[in-house]
Design a protein around this motif. Structure first.
Motif, PDB file in Angstrom:
ATOM      1  N   ASP A   1       0.688  -1.089   0.012  1.00 34.27           N
ATOM      2  CA  ASP A   1      -0.011  -0.070  -0.036  1.00 34.27           C
ATOM      3  C   ASP A   1       0.692   1.232   0.135  1.00 34.27           C
ATOM      4  OD1 ASP A   1       0.165   1.137   2.938  1.00 34.27           O
ATOM      5  OD2 ASP A   1       0.097  -1.008   3.155  1.00 34.27           O
ATOM      6  N   LEU A   2       0.089   2.413  -0.305  1.00 32.75           N
ATOM      7  CA  LEU A   2       1.178   3.572  -0.379  1.00 32.75           C
ATOM      8  C   LEU A   2       1.748   3.868   0.815  1.00 32.75           C
ATOM      9  CD1 LEU A   2      -1.467   5.996  -2.429  1.00 32.75           C
ATOM     10  CD2 LEU A   2       0.750   4.812  -3.318  1.00 32.75           C
ATOM     11  N   GLY A   3       1.269   3.890   1.934  1.00 29.96           N
ATOM     12  CA  GLY A   3       1.746   4.436   3.258  1.00 29.96           C
ATOM     13  C   GLY A   3       3.026   3.457   3.445  1.00 29.96           C
ATOM     14  N   THR A   4       2.977   2.218   3.286  1.00 25.13           N
ATOM     15  CA  THR A   4       4.003   1.162   3.797  1.00 25.13           C
ATOM     16  C   THR A   4       5.244   1.544   2.501  1.00 25.13           C
ATOM     17  OG1 THR A   4       2.583  -0.387   4.431  1.00 25.13           O
ATOM     18  CG2 THR A   4       4.884  -1.270   3.769  1.00 25.13           C
ATOM     19  N   PHE A   5       4.795   1.565   1.279  1.00 21.34           N
ATOM     20  CA  PHE A   5       5.770   1.809   0.257  1.00 21.34           C
ATOM     21  C   PHE A   5       6.541   3.065   0.714  1.00 21.34           C
ATOM     22  CE2 PHE A   5       6.441   4.414  -3.855  1.00 21.34           C
ATOM     23  CZ  PHE A   5       7.767   3.736  -4.211  1.00 21.34           C
ATOM     24  N   ALA A   6       5.864   4.275   0.853  1.00 22.61           N
ATOM     25  CA  ALA A   6       6.464   5.646   1.309  1.00 22.61           C
ATOM     26  C   ALA A   6       7.322   5.410   2.494  1.00 22.61           C
ATOM     27  CB  ALA A   6       5.185   6.601   1.511  1.00 22.61           C
ATOM     28  N   THR A   7       6.804   4.723   3.489  1.00 24.32           N
ATOM     29  CA  THR A   7       7.529   4.793   4.966  1.00 24.32           C
ATOM     30  C   THR A   7       8.950   3.898   4.778  1.00 24.32           C
ATOM     31  OG1 THR A   7       5.273   4.773   6.157  1.00 24.32           O
ATOM     32  CG2 THR A   7       7.258   3.892   7.203  1.00 24.32           C
ATOM     33  N   VAL A   8       8.973   2.965   4.016  1.00 25.67           N
ATOM     34  CA  VAL A   8      10.171   2.116   3.918  1.00 25.67           C
ATOM     35  C   VAL A   8      11.064   2.778   2.748  1.00 25.67           C
ATOM     36  CG1 VAL A   8       9.211   0.243   4.810  1.00 25.67           C
ATOM     37  CG2 VAL A   8       9.298   0.600   2.321  1.00 25.67           C
ATOM     38  N   SER A   9      10.690   3.428   1.883  1.00 22.02           N
ATOM     39  CA  SER A   9      11.503   4.002   0.589  1.00 22.02           C
ATOM     40  C   SER A   9      11.913   5.325   0.914  1.00 22.02           C
ATOM     41  CB  SER A   9      10.657   3.615  -0.701  1.00 22.02           C
ATOM     42  OG  SER A   9      10.303   2.386  -0.652  1.00 22.02           O
ATOM     43  N   ALA A  10      11.104   6.140   1.465  1.00 20.80           N
ATOM     44  CA  ALA A  10      11.397   7.629   1.456  1.00 20.80           C
ATOM     45  C   ALA A  10      12.837   8.157   1.971  1.00 20.80           C
ATOM     46  CB  ALA A  10      10.655   8.445   2.565  1.00 20.80           C
ATOM     47  N   LYS A  11      13.423   7.230   2.755  1.00 18.77           N
ATOM     48  CA  LYS A  11      14.775   7.690   3.093  1.00 18.77           C
ATOM     49  C   LYS A  11      15.831   7.316   1.784  1.00 18.77           C
ATOM     50  CE  LYS A  11      16.366   3.001   4.774  1.00 18.77           C
ATOM     51  NZ  LYS A  11      16.718   1.922   5.856  1.00 18.77           N
ATOM     52  N   HIS A  12      15.606   6.872   0.988  1.00 22.51           N
ATOM     53  CA  HIS A  12      16.265   6.555  -0.079  1.00 22.51           C
ATOM     54  C   HIS A  12      16.353   7.757  -1.262  1.00 22.51           C
ATOM     55  CE1 HIS A  12      17.586   2.819   1.328  1.00 22.51           C
ATOM     56  NE2 HIS A  12      16.295   2.285   1.242  1.00 22.51           N
ATOM     57  N   LEU A  13      15.291   8.553  -1.127  1.00 25.52           N
ATOM     58  CA  LEU A  13      15.202   9.799  -1.901  1.00 25.52           C
ATOM     59  C   LEU A  13      16.281  11.074  -1.806  1.00 25.52           C
ATOM     60  CD1 LEU A  13      11.213  10.628  -1.541  1.00 25.52           C
ATOM     61  CD2 LEU A  13      12.512   9.748  -3.653  1.00 25.52           C
ATOM     62  N   ALA A  14      16.720  11.431  -2.874  1.00 27.88           N
ATOM     63  CA  ALA A  14      17.426  12.702  -3.181  1.00 27.88           C
ATOM     64  C   ALA A  14      16.668  13.597  -2.577  1.00 27.88           C
ATOM     65  CB  ALA A  14      17.945  12.785  -4.499  1.00 27.88           C
ATOM     66  N   PRO A  15      17.444  14.918  -2.411  1.00 25.68           N
ATOM     67  CA  PRO A  15      16.609  16.067  -1.793  1.00 25.68           C
ATOM     68  C   PRO A  15      15.412  16.430  -2.780  1.00 25.68           C
ATOM     69  CG  PRO A  15      18.926  16.263  -1.730  1.00 25.68           C
ATOM     70  CD  PRO A  15      18.771  15.350  -2.514  1.00 25.68           C
ATOM     71  N   ASP A  16      15.542  16.325  -4.058  1.00 25.45           N
ATOM     72  CA  ASP A  16      14.493  16.537  -5.208  1.00 25.45           C
ATOM     73  C   ASP A  16      13.756  15.496  -5.271  1.00 25.45           C
ATOM     74  OD1 ASP A  16      14.821  19.620  -4.648  1.00 25.45           O
ATOM     75  OD2 ASP A  16      16.348  19.610  -6.173  1.00 25.45           O
ATOM     76  N   GLY A  17      14.030  14.322  -5.012  1.00 22.37           N
ATOM     77  CA  GLY A  17      13.417  12.858  -5.327  1.00 22.37           C
ATOM     78  C   GLY A  17      12.244  12.917  -5.177  1.00 22.37           C
ATOM     79  N   LYS A  18      11.484  11.769  -5.867  1.00 18.88           N
ATOM     80  CA  LYS A  18      10.091  11.477  -5.837  1.00 18.88           C
ATOM     81  C   LYS A  18       9.598  10.146  -5.594  1.00 18.88           C
ATOM     82  CE  LYS A  18       8.086  15.970  -7.395  1.00 18.88           C
ATOM     83  NZ  LYS A  18       9.409  16.771  -7.480  1.00 18.88           N
ATOM     84  N   LEU A  19       8.769   9.618  -5.163  1.00 18.29           N
ATOM     85  CA  LEU A  19       8.195   8.579  -4.905  1.00 18.29           C
ATOM     86  C   LEU A  19       7.022   8.528  -6.037  1.00 18.29           C
ATOM     87  CD1 LEU A  19       7.585   8.399  -1.232  1.00 18.29           C
ATOM     88  CD2 LEU A  19       9.510   7.131  -2.525  1.00 18.29           C
ATOM     89  N   TYR A  20       7.205   7.122  -6.717  1.00 22.46           N
ATOM     90  CA  TYR A  20       6.424   6.781  -7.870  1.00 22.46           C
ATOM     91  C   TYR A  20       5.658   5.355  -7.330  1.00 22.46           C
ATOM     92  CZ  TYR A  20       8.578  10.544 -10.406  1.00 22.46           C
ATOM     93  OH  TYR A  20       8.944  11.944 -10.699  1.00 22.46           O
ATOM     94  N   ALA A  21       4.616   5.377  -7.443  1.00 18.69           N
ATOM     95  CA  ALA A  21       3.683   4.176  -7.158  1.00 18.69           C
ATOM     96  C   ALA A  21       2.697   3.636  -8.307  1.00 18.69           C
ATOM     97  CB  ALA A  21       2.826   4.323  -6.124  1.00 18.69           C
ATOM     98  N   MET A  22       2.986   2.555  -9.061  1.00 21.73           N
ATOM     99  CA  MET A  22       2.030   2.217 -10.091  1.00 21.73           C
ATOM    100  C   MET A  22       0.824   1.443  -9.435  1.00 21.73           C
ATOM    101  SD  MET A  22       5.451   0.948 -12.737  1.00 21.73           S
ATOM    102  CE  MET A  22       4.179   0.492 -13.878  1.00 21.73           C
ATOM    103  N   LYS A  23      -0.249   1.853  -9.810  1.00 19.91           N
ATOM    104  CA  LYS A  23      -1.486   1.278  -9.157  1.00 19.91           C
ATOM    105  C   LYS A  23      -2.588   1.044 -10.341  1.00 19.91           C
ATOM    106  CE  LYS A  23      -0.615   1.257  -4.510  1.00 19.91           C
ATOM    107  NZ  LYS A  23      -0.781   0.358  -3.736  1.00 19.91           N
ATOM    108  N   GLY A  24      -3.337   0.228  -9.757  1.00 17.56           N
ATOM    109  CA  GLY A  24      -4.669  -0.092 -10.838  1.00 17.56           C
ATOM    110  C   GLY A  24      -5.623   0.920 -10.691  1.00 17.56           C
ATOM    111  N   ALA A  25      -6.691   0.764  -9.895  1.00 19.57           N
ATOM    112  CA  ALA A  25      -7.785   1.832  -9.574  1.00 19.57           C
ATOM    113  C   ALA A  25      -7.136   2.744  -8.820  1.00 19.57           C
ATOM    114  CB  ALA A  25      -8.920   1.298  -9.089  1.00 19.57           C
TER     115      ALA A  25
END
Length: 221
Positions: A155-179
């Motif tokens: 889910d988006l919350g889990t993805f963001a929580t475990v992955s955000a530390k790997h972002l560069a200062p201007d980086g973004k998270l991209y989640a591919m979803k269905g609906a």
């Protein structure tokens, strides 16, 4: 030999799909995309990398599904990209093929899947791809990434929580979803904000697709 599905030529599906997405890929990149599907189909017989068995459906459900996000990626010539829960290599490998100037790291906790990803990078070959067997929350890696992307990871919350530390200062998270995952968006932690929700059209795929773009929330001192 060219693979077919019920009279449908997988190469033709790929070529038409790339045109439909408005992408301009080199002949070498198109050849590597075809080789990747062949390699995925071969390994899938033993390692169960994907539930899709037919090469033409691999083109629509994997290659074109991944390539559909490219027009919405940052126009960087040397981006660092992290594919979280890479599985059989989607979207990371198609993105690495389409953008050979990007450096793509594929991370997955499954050793067998990482063995396939490593072999794919060798055979295709893809000098801009590295596969790592690890949980993303345990990963220690530099430099950080302008793009952190995942498909069918969590889910988006889990993805963001475990992955955000790997972002560069201007980086973004991209989640591919269905609906459009409205409930997941509403449940995001306050440290994460949604930048965009983008409906995607994947040629040959009759299903909803959305790209959810997120970033760390900027807090004013």
């Amino acid at each position: 030999m060219t693979a077919t599905l019920a009279g449908v030529n997988a190469d033709a599906v790929l070529s038409e799909g790339i045109r439909s997405l408005g992408l301009s890929l080199s002949r070498e990149s198109c050849a590597k995309l075809r080789d990747y599907v062949a390699l995925l189909a071969k390994w899938n017989r033993t390692y169960n990398l994907t539930g899709i068995r037919e090469p033409a459906r691999m083109v629509t459900h994997h290659l074109l599904d991944a390539l559909a996000v490219l027009p919405h990626m940052p126009p960087l010539t040397s981006a660092h990209v992290l594919d979280v829960g890479a599985g059989g290599g989607v979207p990371g490998i198609p993105l690495a093929i389409a953008r050979p100037d990007w450096n793509v790291v594929l991370v997955d906790a499954n050793q067998k899947k990482v063995a396939f990803l490593t072999q794919a990078a060798i055979e295709l070959p893809l000098g801009n791809v590295r596969a790592i067997a690890a949980r993303v929350e345990d990963l220690t890696i530099e430099p950080r990434f302008e793009v952190v992307i995942a498909r069918a990871f969590a889910d988006l919350g889990t993805f963001a929580t475990v992955s955000a530390k790997h972002l560069a200062p201007d980086g973004k998270l991209y989640a591919m979803k269905g609906a459009l995952p409205e409930a997941e968006i509403a449940a995001l932690p306050p440290t994460i904000e949604v930048v965009a929700t983008i409906p995607l059209h994947v040629p040959g795929l009759d299903a909803e697709r959305h790209l959810i773009v997120m970033q760390k929330r900027v807090t004013l001192a």
